[in-house]
Design a protein around this motif. Structure first.
Motif, PDB file in Angstrom:
ATOM      1  N   LYS A   1      41.423  40.407  57.741  1.00 29.76           N
ATOM      2  CA  LYS A   1      42.547  39.764  57.085  1.00 29.76           C
ATOM      3  C   LYS A   1      43.415  40.811  56.379  1.00 29.76           C
ATOM      4  CE  LYS A   1      40.987  35.878  58.446  1.00 29.76           C
ATOM      5  NZ  LYS A   1      41.586  35.298  59.662  1.00 29.76           N
ATOM      6  N   PRO A   2      44.739  40.760  56.570  1.00 26.34           N
ATOM      7  CA  PRO A   2      45.623  41.783  55.993  1.00 26.34           C
ATOM      8  C   PRO A   2      45.585  41.769  54.473  1.00 26.34           C
ATOM      9  CG  PRO A   2      46.746  40.522  57.704  1.00 26.34           C
ATOM     10  CD  PRO A   2      45.461  39.811  57.431  1.00 26.34           C
ATOM     11  N   PHE A   3      45.515  42.956  53.884  1.00 35.22           N
ATOM     12  CA  PHE A   3      45.494  43.128  52.432  1.00 35.22           C
ATOM     13  C   PHE A   3      46.916  43.224  51.895  1.00 35.22           C
ATOM     14  CE2 PHE A   3      45.284  46.287  48.844  1.00 35.22           C
ATOM     15  CZ  PHE A   3      44.787  45.405  47.911  1.00 35.22           C
ATOM     16  N   LYS A   4      47.175  42.553  50.771  1.00 34.14           N
ATOM     17  CA  LYS A   4      48.492  42.580  50.137  1.00 34.14           C
ATOM     18  C   LYS A   4      48.500  43.663  49.069  1.00 34.14           C
ATOM     19  CE  LYS A   4      49.174  37.593  50.824  1.00 34.14           C
ATOM     20  NZ  LYS A   4      49.395  36.287  50.140  1.00 34.14           N
ATOM     21  N   GLN A   5      49.182  44.757  49.340  1.00 29.97           N
ATOM     22  CA  GLN A   5      49.177  45.901  48.435  1.00 29.97           C
ATOM     23  C   GLN A   5      49.776  45.558  47.070  1.00 29.97           C
ATOM     24  OE1 GLN A   5      48.225  49.387  46.987  1.00 29.97           O
ATOM     25  NE2 GLN A   5      47.762  48.951  49.134  1.00 29.97           N
ATOM     26  N   THR A   6      50.723  44.613  47.029  1.00 27.14           N
ATOM     27  CA  THR A   6      51.361  44.255  45.759  1.00 27.14           C
ATOM     28  C   THR A   6      50.515  43.294  44.927  1.00 27.14           C
ATOM     29  OG1 THR A   6      52.541  42.439  46.837  1.00 27.14           O
ATOM     30  CG2 THR A   6      53.662  44.577  46.728  1.00 27.14           C
ATOM     31  N   GLY A   7      49.471  42.713  45.524  1.00 26.13           N
ATOM     32  CA  GLY A   7      48.681  41.695  44.835  1.00 26.13           C
ATOM     33  C   GLY A   7      48.060  42.155  43.527  1.00 26.13           C
ATOM     34  N   PRO A   8      47.344  43.297  43.486  1.00 22.27           N
ATOM     35  CA  PRO A   8      46.710  43.717  42.231  1.00 22.27           C
ATOM     36  C   PRO A   8      47.706  43.966  41.107  1.00 22.27           C
ATOM     37  CG  PRO A   8      45.744  44.867  44.093  1.00 22.27           C
ATOM     38  CD  PRO A   8      46.932  44.138  44.623  1.00 22.27           C
TER      39      PRO A   8
ATOM     40  N   SER B   1      35.529  45.490  49.081  1.00 19.03           N
ATOM     41  CA  SER B   1      34.585  44.522  49.641  1.00 19.03           C
ATOM     42  C   SER B   1      35.003  43.113  49.284  1.00 19.03           C
ATOM     43  CB  SER B   1      33.159  44.787  49.131  1.00 19.03           C
ATOM     44  OG  SER B   1      33.081  44.575  47.731  1.00 19.03           O
ATOM     45  N   GLY B   2      34.500  42.174  50.067  1.00 14.88           N
ATOM     46  CA  GLY B   2      34.613  40.769  49.714  1.00 14.88           C
ATOM     47  C   GLY B   2      35.463  39.915  50.601  1.00 14.88           C
TER      48      GLY B   2
ATOM     49  N   LEU C   1      36.435  40.764  40.955  1.00 16.80           N
ATOM     50  CA  LEU C   1      36.840  39.393  40.661  1.00 16.80           C
ATOM     51  C   LEU C   1      35.864  38.429  41.316  1.00 16.80           C
ATOM     52  CD1 LEU C   1      40.574  40.010  41.575  1.00 16.80           C
ATOM     53  CD2 LEU C   1      39.557  40.163  39.302  1.00 16.80           C
ATOM     54  N   LYS C   2      35.151  37.674  40.499  1.00 18.26           N
ATOM     55  CA  LYS C   2      34.106  36.776  41.009  1.00 18.26           C
ATOM     56  C   LYS C   2      34.420  35.336  40.640  1.00 18.26           C
ATOM     57  CE  LYS C   2      29.152  35.770  40.583  1.00 18.26           C
ATOM     58  NZ  LYS C   2      29.403  34.348  40.202  1.00 18.26           N
ATOM     59  N   THR C   3      34.241  34.440  41.614  1.00 17.21           N
ATOM     60  CA  THR C   3      34.290  33.005  41.383  1.00 17.21           C
ATOM     61  C   THR C   3      32.970  32.421  41.885  1.00 17.21           C
ATOM     62  OG1 THR C   3      35.187  32.374  43.544  1.00 17.21           O
ATOM     63  CG2 THR C   3      36.773  33.106  41.870  1.00 17.21           C
ATOM     64  N   PRO C   4      32.723  31.121  41.683  1.00 17.14           N
ATOM     65  CA  PRO C   4      31.468  30.559  42.190  1.00 17.14           C
ATOM     66  C   PRO C   4      31.298  30.688  43.696  1.00 17.14           C
ATOM     67  CG  PRO C   4      32.454  29.082  40.577  1.00 17.14           C
ATOM     68  CD  PRO C   4      33.459  30.155  40.836  1.00 17.14           C
ATOM     69  N   ASP C   5      32.391  30.930  44.455  1.00 20.67           N
ATOM     70  CA  ASP C   5      32.309  30.929  45.919  1.00 20.67           C
ATOM     71  C   ASP C   5      32.402  32.301  46.566  1.00 20.67           C
ATOM     72  OD1 ASP C   5      32.148  28.094  46.108  1.00 20.67           O
ATOM     73  OD2 ASP C   5      34.283  27.988  45.680  1.00 20.67           O
ATOM     74  N   ARG C   6      32.929  33.309  45.861  1.00 20.48           N
ATOM     75  CA  ARG C   6      33.108  34.610  46.512  1.00 20.48           C
ATOM     76  C   ARG C   6      33.383  35.693  45.460  1.00 20.48           C
ATOM     77  NH1 ARG C   6      37.374  35.761  44.013  1.00 20.48           N
ATOM     78  NH2 ARG C   6      39.157  34.371  44.162  1.00 20.48           N
ATOM     79  N   GLU C   7      33.417  36.944  45.931  1.00 18.91           N
ATOM     80  CA  GLU C   7      33.692  38.078  45.048  1.00 18.91           C
ATOM     81  C   GLU C   7      34.564  39.085  45.784  1.00 18.91           C
ATOM     82  OE1 GLU C   7      31.379  41.249  42.101  1.00 18.91           O
ATOM     83  OE2 GLU C   7      30.246  39.871  43.373  1.00 18.91           O
ATOM     84  N   LEU C   8      35.545  39.622  45.086  1.00 15.01           N
ATOM     85  CA  LEU C   8      36.421  40.664  45.623  1.00 15.01           C
ATOM     86  C   LEU C   8      36.315  41.899  44.744  1.00 15.01           C
ATOM     87  CD1 LEU C   8      39.709  38.633  46.293  1.00 15.01           C
ATOM     88  CD2 LEU C   8      38.136  39.479  48.021  1.00 15.01           C
ATOM     89  N   VAL C   9      36.278  43.069  45.374  1.00 19.39           N
ATOM     90  CA  VAL C   9      36.275  44.327  44.639  1.00 19.39           C
ATOM     91  C   VAL C   9      37.435  45.177  45.163  1.00 19.39           C
ATOM     92  CG1 VAL C   9      35.000  46.420  44.056  1.00 19.39           C
ATOM     93  CG2 VAL C   9      33.784  44.240  44.284  1.00 19.39           C
TER      94      VAL C   9
ATOM     95  N   ARG D   1      34.133  35.522  36.720  1.00 20.52           N
ATOM     96  CA  ARG D   1      33.990  36.831  36.068  1.00 20.52           C
ATOM     97  C   ARG D   1      35.078  37.775  36.562  1.00 20.52           C
ATOM     98  NH1 ARG D   1      31.219  41.819  36.767  1.00 20.52           N
ATOM     99  NH2 ARG D   1      30.107  42.537  34.903  1.00 20.52           N
ATOM    100  N   THR D   2      35.784  38.392  35.638  1.00 23.43           N
ATOM    101  CA  THR D   2      36.781  39.411  35.970  1.00 23.43           C
ATOM    102  C   THR D   2      36.425  40.686  35.213  1.00 23.43           C
ATOM    103  OG1 THR D   2      38.602  37.900  36.474  1.00 23.43           O
ATOM    104  CG2 THR D   2      39.197  40.085  35.705  1.00 23.43           C
ATOM    105  N   ALA D   3      36.163  41.755  35.946  1.00 22.14           N
ATOM    106  CA  ALA D   3      35.822  43.049  35.346  1.00 22.14           C
ATOM    107  C   ALA D   3      36.958  44.033  35.630  1.00 22.14           C
ATOM    108  CB  ALA D   3      34.503  43.575  35.901  1.00 22.14           C
ATOM    109  N   ILE D   4      37.450  44.676  34.576  1.00 21.42           N
ATOM    110  CA  ILE D   4      38.589  45.588  34.680  1.00 21.42           C
ATOM    111  C   ILE D   4      38.154  46.967  34.191  1.00 21.42           C
ATOM    112  CG2 ILE D   4      40.955  46.039  33.930  1.00 21.42           C
ATOM    113  CD1 ILE D   4      41.232  43.046  33.390  1.00 21.42           C
ATOM    114  N   LYS D   5      38.315  47.970  35.038  1.00 22.93           N
ATOM    115  CA  LYS D   5      37.979  49.351  34.667  1.00 22.93           C
ATOM    116  C   LYS D   5      39.264  50.109  34.390  1.00 22.93           C
ATOM    117  CE  LYS D   5      35.236  52.905  34.117  1.00 22.93           C
ATOM    118  NZ  LYS D   5      36.256  53.728  33.432  1.00 22.93           N
TER     119      LYS D   5
END
Length: 304
Positions: free
Chosen positions: A121-128, A115-116, A67-75, A160-164
């Motif tokens: 910072k704690p990860f939210k398992q329910t988020g995805p 990454s990202g 998941l990419k925005t103009p300011d950051r990216e999360l994988v 940009r959102t890439a889904i595998k």
């Protein structure tokens, strides 16, 4: 068949004739309304004829998100870990028989932030899984002219959102643009959530021919989510009642407010002015309860 459609005979029927004939017929269906033309002034709109379903996937089939925005990216990736072993029966129990060996428990799949995110910072398992609910069935609001990519913010997409999926080799890649609407002279552009100007534009990367879809601002935020959906970010962690000094610096001026014995006073500027207590209490309570929605990996371009 080439039919020419005339005026409405009534709300349910229209007059029509074959293009190569002169006989006038009254149809048993209002073909004008079926086409989205509800009056003599109505225009025929493409959105009436276009299948606006963008995507339909099962969240359980997704194995990776980028998941990419103009300011950051999360994988994020879905990884398997061994299931906990079932408890063993107590040895030597009377009347107990040796149970048949059971098959090993199936591994458990869980989301992992690869990454990202800011470190620690704690990860939210329910988020995805919550994020992927939007992709069960995703619809656009309209389509727009694909030759105007710069106008839609898609010439160099910042989102940009890439889904595998485990069911196919290639990723599904959605690119997005959210240009600020041009304000008319003397008018506010009106980009508040839910307003007509609150729109985004998306396309599927690598698909030909290029189709550019218009989506609502709410849908755009669901496709390109804030980091707070996946990570618990920093917070101030203060009580609003503990705030006893507010210093406000803006391009237009500088002011300092101090709370003494439960009353707000103005320290700067030195003038015979009375503070708006309700406003200062709102500032204090807002800051005390503030939680960031997102973050940027660099201050460049942020005005900070």
């Amino acid at each position: 068949a080439h039919l020419l459609i005339g005026k409405e005979a009534d709300t349910r029927t229209v007059f029509a004739r074959a293009a190569d004939g002169q006989d006038i017929f009254q149809t048993d269906a209002n073909l004008r309304r079926e086409a989205g033309v509800y009056s003599q002034e109505s225009e025929l709109k493409g959105e009436t004829w276009i299948n606006k379903k963008l995507i339909e996937i099962k969240p359980e089939d997704v194995t990776r998100l980028a998941l990419k925005t103009p300011d950051r990216e999360l994988v994020l990736e879905k990884q398997e870990k061994p299931a906990p072993e079932p408890p063993k029966p107590a040895e030597g129990a009377e009347g107990s028989e040796t149970p048949a060996p059971e098959p090993p428990p199936a591994p458990i799949a869980e989301w992992v932030l690869v990454s990202g995110a800011p470190e620690g910072k704690p990860f939210k398992q329910t988020g995805p899984d919550e994020f992927l609910q939007a992709f069960r069935t995703l619809y656009a609001a309209d389509v727009v002219d694909p030759s105007k990519l710069a106008e839609w913010g898609l010439e160099q997409p910042g989102f940009r959102t890439a889904i595998k999926l485990k069911t196919q080799e290639e990723e599904i890649v959605i690119e997005g643009g959210r240009p600020a609407p041009a304000a008319e002279p003397g008018k506010d552009p009106g980009t508040l959530p839910g307003t007509e100007a609150d729109k985004g534009y998306i396309r599927f990367a690598g698909k030909e021919p290029v189709v550019v879809y218009e989506v609502t601002g709410m849908m755009f935020d669901r496709i390109f989510p804030k980091a707070s959906q996946f990570v618990t970010l920093a917070e101030l962690g203060v009580e609003s009642g503990a705030v006893d000094r507010i210093e406000l610096t803006q391009p237009s001026g500088h002011a300092v407010f101090v709370k003494q014995d439960g009353q707000w006073t103005i320290e700067t500027p030195k003038a015979d002015l009375n503070p708006l207590t309700a406003t200062l209490e709102t500032v204090a309570s807002t800051l005390a309860g503030w939680n960031p929605e997102d973050y940027a990996v660099s201050a460049e371009g942020t005005g900070l």
